[in-house]
Design a protein around this motif. Structure first.
Motif, mmCIF file in Angstrom:
data_model
loop_
_atom_site.group_PDB
_atom_site.id
_atom_site.type_symbol
_atom_site.label_atom_id
_atom_site.label_comp_id
_atom_site.label_asym_id
_atom_site.label_seq_id
_atom_site.Cartn_x
_atom_site.Cartn_y
_atom_site.Cartn_z
ATOM 1 N N UNK A 1 0.846 -1.215 -0.004
ATOM 2 C CA UNK A 1 0.122 -0.166 -0.123
ATOM 3 C C UNK A 1 0.889 1.292 -0.054
ATOM 4 N N UNK A 2 0.298 2.313 -0.627
ATOM 5 C CA UNK A 2 1.204 3.482 -0.500
ATOM 6 C C UNK A 2 0.877 4.141 0.865
ATOM 7 N N UNK A 3 1.615 5.363 0.836
ATOM 8 C CA UNK A 3 1.671 5.973 2.068
ATOM 9 C C UNK A 3 0.149 6.723 2.626
ATOM 10 N N UNK A 4 -0.496 7.160 1.566
ATOM 11 C CA UNK A 4 -1.828 7.731 1.753
ATOM 12 C C UNK A 4 -2.611 6.553 2.240
ATOM 13 N N UNK A 5 -2.485 5.488 1.737
ATOM 14 C CA UNK A 5 -3.604 4.248 2.123
ATOM 15 C C UNK A 5 -2.926 3.652 3.558
ATOM 16 N N UNK A 6 -1.648 3.816 3.678
ATOM 17 C CA UNK A 6 -1.439 3.319 5.265
ATOM 18 C C UNK A 6 -2.059 4.668 6.139
ATOM 19 N N UNK A 7 -2.020 5.774 5.646
ATOM 20 C CA UNK A 7 -2.506 6.565 6.757
ATOM 21 C C UNK A 7 -3.823 6.464 6.837
ATOM 22 N N UNK A 8 -4.762 6.142 5.737
ATOM 23 C CA UNK A 8 -5.997 5.977 6.127
ATOM 24 C C UNK A 8 -6.344 4.595 6.993
ATOM 25 N N UNK A 9 -5.748 3.480 6.878
ATOM 26 C CA UNK A 9 -5.642 2.288 7.626
ATOM 27 C C UNK A 9 -5.407 2.984 9.003
ATOM 28 N N UNK A 10 -4.431 3.791 9.487
ATOM 29 C CA UNK A 10 -3.962 4.168 10.708
ATOM 30 C C UNK A 10 -5.428 5.112 11.275
ATOM 31 N N UNK A 11 -5.916 5.905 10.571
ATOM 32 C CA UNK A 11 -7.198 6.540 10.905
ATOM 33 C C UNK A 11 -8.314 5.457 11.247
ATOM 34 N N UNK A 12 -8.413 4.504 10.369
ATOM 35 C CA UNK A 12 -9.684 3.609 10.400
ATOM 36 C C UNK A 12 -9.468 2.732 11.520
ATOM 37 N N UNK A 13 -7.916 2.200 12.067
ATOM 38 C CA UNK A 13 -7.722 1.637 13.293
ATOM 39 C C UNK A 13 -7.391 2.158 14.481
ATOM 40 N N UNK A 14 -7.299 3.471 14.291
ATOM 41 C CA UNK A 14 -6.969 4.393 15.567
ATOM 42 C C UNK A 14 -5.267 4.290 15.793
ATOM 43 N N UNK A 15 -4.384 3.862 15.008
ATOM 44 C CA UNK A 15 -3.121 3.821 15.211
ATOM 45 C C UNK A 15 -2.227 5.098 15.255
ATOM 46 N N UNK A 16 -1.616 5.288 16.364
ATOM 47 C CA UNK A 16 -0.989 6.641 16.612
ATOM 48 C C UNK A 16 0.510 6.204 16.629
ATOM 49 N N UNK A 17 1.429 6.686 15.804
ATOM 50 C CA UNK A 17 3.030 6.542 15.836
ATOM 51 C C UNK A 17 3.768 7.859 16.251
ATOM 52 N N UNK A 18 4.899 7.657 16.461
ATOM 53 C CA UNK A 18 5.686 8.650 16.464
ATOM 54 C C UNK A 18 6.843 8.544 15.400
ATOM 55 N N UNK A 19 6.754 8.084 14.303
ATOM 56 C CA UNK A 19 7.729 7.752 13.147
ATOM 57 C C UNK A 19 8.448 8.872 12.645
ATOM 58 N N UNK A 20 7.575 9.711 12.551
ATOM 59 C CA UNK A 20 8.329 11.134 11.794
ATOM 60 C C UNK A 20 8.667 10.671 10.563
ATOM 61 N N UNK A 21 10.131 11.099 10.183
ATOM 62 C CA UNK A 21 10.644 10.614 8.672
ATOM 63 C C UNK A 21 10.516 9.404 8.260
ATOM 64 N N UNK A 22 10.458 8.326 9.453
ATOM 65 C CA UNK A 22 10.457 7.072 8.995
ATOM 66 C C UNK A 22 9.235 6.448 8.887
ATOM 67 N N UNK A 23 8.267 7.180 8.993
ATOM 68 C CA UNK A 23 6.779 6.791 8.757
ATOM 69 C C UNK A 23 6.581 5.802 7.538
ATOM 70 N N UNK A 24 7.284 6.326 6.369
ATOM 71 C CA UNK A 24 6.897 5.695 5.049
ATOM 72 C C UNK A 24 7.345 4.468 5.073
ATOM 73 N N UNK A 25 8.561 4.015 5.803
ATOM 74 C CA UNK A 25 9.105 2.559 5.657
ATOM 75 C C UNK A 25 8.571 1.704 6.773
ATOM 76 N N UNK A 26 8.047 2.385 7.889
ATOM 77 C CA UNK A 26 7.803 1.644 9.113
ATOM 78 C C UNK A 26 6.270 1.192 9.373
#
Ligand code: ATP
Length: 393
Positions: free
Chosen positions: A260-285
């Protein structure tokens, strides 16, 4: 005065009993000159969950009975199936001691159980009542068994013996996955195979829906990698006495959202209530967290397997054995080729913590060499393993 009766106590889930079990039982019978061998089907193993599609306790007992008929002096003991709750060997041995007050007990097990014996409930109490007999489950593990025997002797006063037994690289998990495809020949006694067929047991491989899902969501190449990770995780789990089914489950789902691309990852984060502090590493992690959430919510996997998925890329302080297995299987599956991978494969055979130190260091150096900043949890994971090594805990 007559000699004490020598009794072998061989516990297992026997889900189903296979030729590895039978060969170990026969080898112990001979090597230890047993007068009696009790096969003790476990009701609820403390160290692993019975996977979906497992046989019922009575069916496992019946299959153990069919195996017992093929082994001289063997009989099935239903003590654990009669008790409710997790089957602790400590309780079983206490009860058997009341029945056989004078007997010499030999507790029989494969290498995976032996390597985790010190983590069982009250192992020193068990060791007061029984000697341990162990056989290798993999061809190259004798040294590891010798080290563990010495460790158990010094730490817990365990008296153990490594029994020479033809190594049978086989587990019930493997057999269960072969049955629906009819590929169990040589793995099961004919009587047991017939019983399985008559009862219609194990006809669906519980991992098959996960394989199908993984295949549908990823490229051919990533799917091959995923199967490699699952196979490797199963081998490591067998070697170190971890739950093979959980290891395979986590491995099959670990990269479920990687495409999935980053946008789709973020959408899933919203859907499942995922909060992270990955910052610049978010795309990879992020994929590790979204895959863990999906595994939990859509596939109902255990919390332990979901955590192993969540930690598979970064590692974390306080990793469980399952976490380490999935993390390392991802690094060393047969398709991986990079400098140092062979050394890591060797380390994985000996010591998972050493392997983690090596792999986390490599990962941190790799990120830094590309001008990146490793995520804090990876650094903390490394510090945690190094501290444990120093204190020997
Ligand atoms: P699963 O794959 O479901 O985890 P398993 O094959 O490990 O099952 P169990 O019934 O849990 O089978 O094992 C009972 C005991 O037999 C354990 O002590 C285990 O180490 C030992 N054992 C199982 N398979 C073998 C084998 N192939 N060789 C030697 N020992 C074995």
């Amino acid at each position: 005065m007559s000699e004490a009766e020598r009794i072998g106590l061989y516990g297992g889930t026997f889900n189903p009993p296979h030729m590895g079990h039978e060969r170990l039982a026969k080898a112990c019978l001979e090597a230890l000159e047993l007068d009696r061998l009790l096969l003790i089907p476990t009701a609820q193993p403390p160290h692993k969950q019975l996977p979906p599609g497992s046989a019922q306790g009575v069916q496992r007992a019946e299959m153990a009975r069919l195996m017992a008929r093929r082994i001289p002096k063997a009989q099935v003991c239903g003590l654990e199936l009669e008790r409710s709750g997790p089957s602790y060997t400590r309780d079983t041995v206490d009860r058997l001691r009341q029945i056989y007050p004078e007997a010499e007990f030999w507790l029989i097990m494969g290498a995976d159980m032996f390597l985790s014996f010190h983590k069982w409930r009250e192992p020193e109490q068990i060791a007061k009542q029984c000697r341990l007999a162990v056989a290798a489950r993999l061809p190259d593990s004798r040294r590891q068994l010798e080290r563990q025997a010495e460790f158990l002797r010094q730490e817990l006063g365990v008296c153990s013996r490594i029994v020479d037994c033809p190594v049978t690289v086989l587990s019930s998990t493997q057999v269960r996955s072969h049955i629906p495809r009819g590929r169990w020949k040589g793995e099961l006694a004919p009587e047991v195979a017939q019983y399985i067929q008559r009862q219609g047991l194990y006809q669906a491989d519980p991992l098959e829906p996960l394989r199908r899902e993984a295949k549908a969501r990823m490229s051919e190449k990533r799917y091959r990698h995923t199967l490699g990770v699952a196979e490797t995780a199963a081998r490591l789990a067998e070697r170190f006495g971890e739950d093979v089914y959980q290891a395979q489950t986590a491995a099959l789902l670990h990269d479920l959202t990687k495409a999935l691309d980053y946008e789709e990852q973020l959408k899933l984060c919203g859907q499942y209530g995922i909060i992270t502090d990955y910052g610049e590493n978010g795309k990879a992690l992020l994929h590790a967290d979204t895959a863990a959430a999906l595994a939990r919510r859509e596939f109902g996997v255990s919390e332990e397997a979901a955590q192993a998925i969540a930690y598979h890329t970064t590692g974390a302080p306080g990793m469980t054995q399952l976490d380490k297995i999935v993390y390392l299987a991802d690094c060393i599956e047969p398709g991986r080729e990079y400098p140092g991978v062979d050394k890591l494969r060797r380390l994985c055979k000996k010591d998972l913590d050493q392997a983690m130190i090596f792999s986390l260091r490599q990962s941190i150096e790799h990120i830094q060499s590309k001008g990146g900043r490793p995520y804090w949890r990876t650094q903390r994971a490394l510090e945690d393993f190094l501290a444990k090594k120093e204190t020997g805990s």
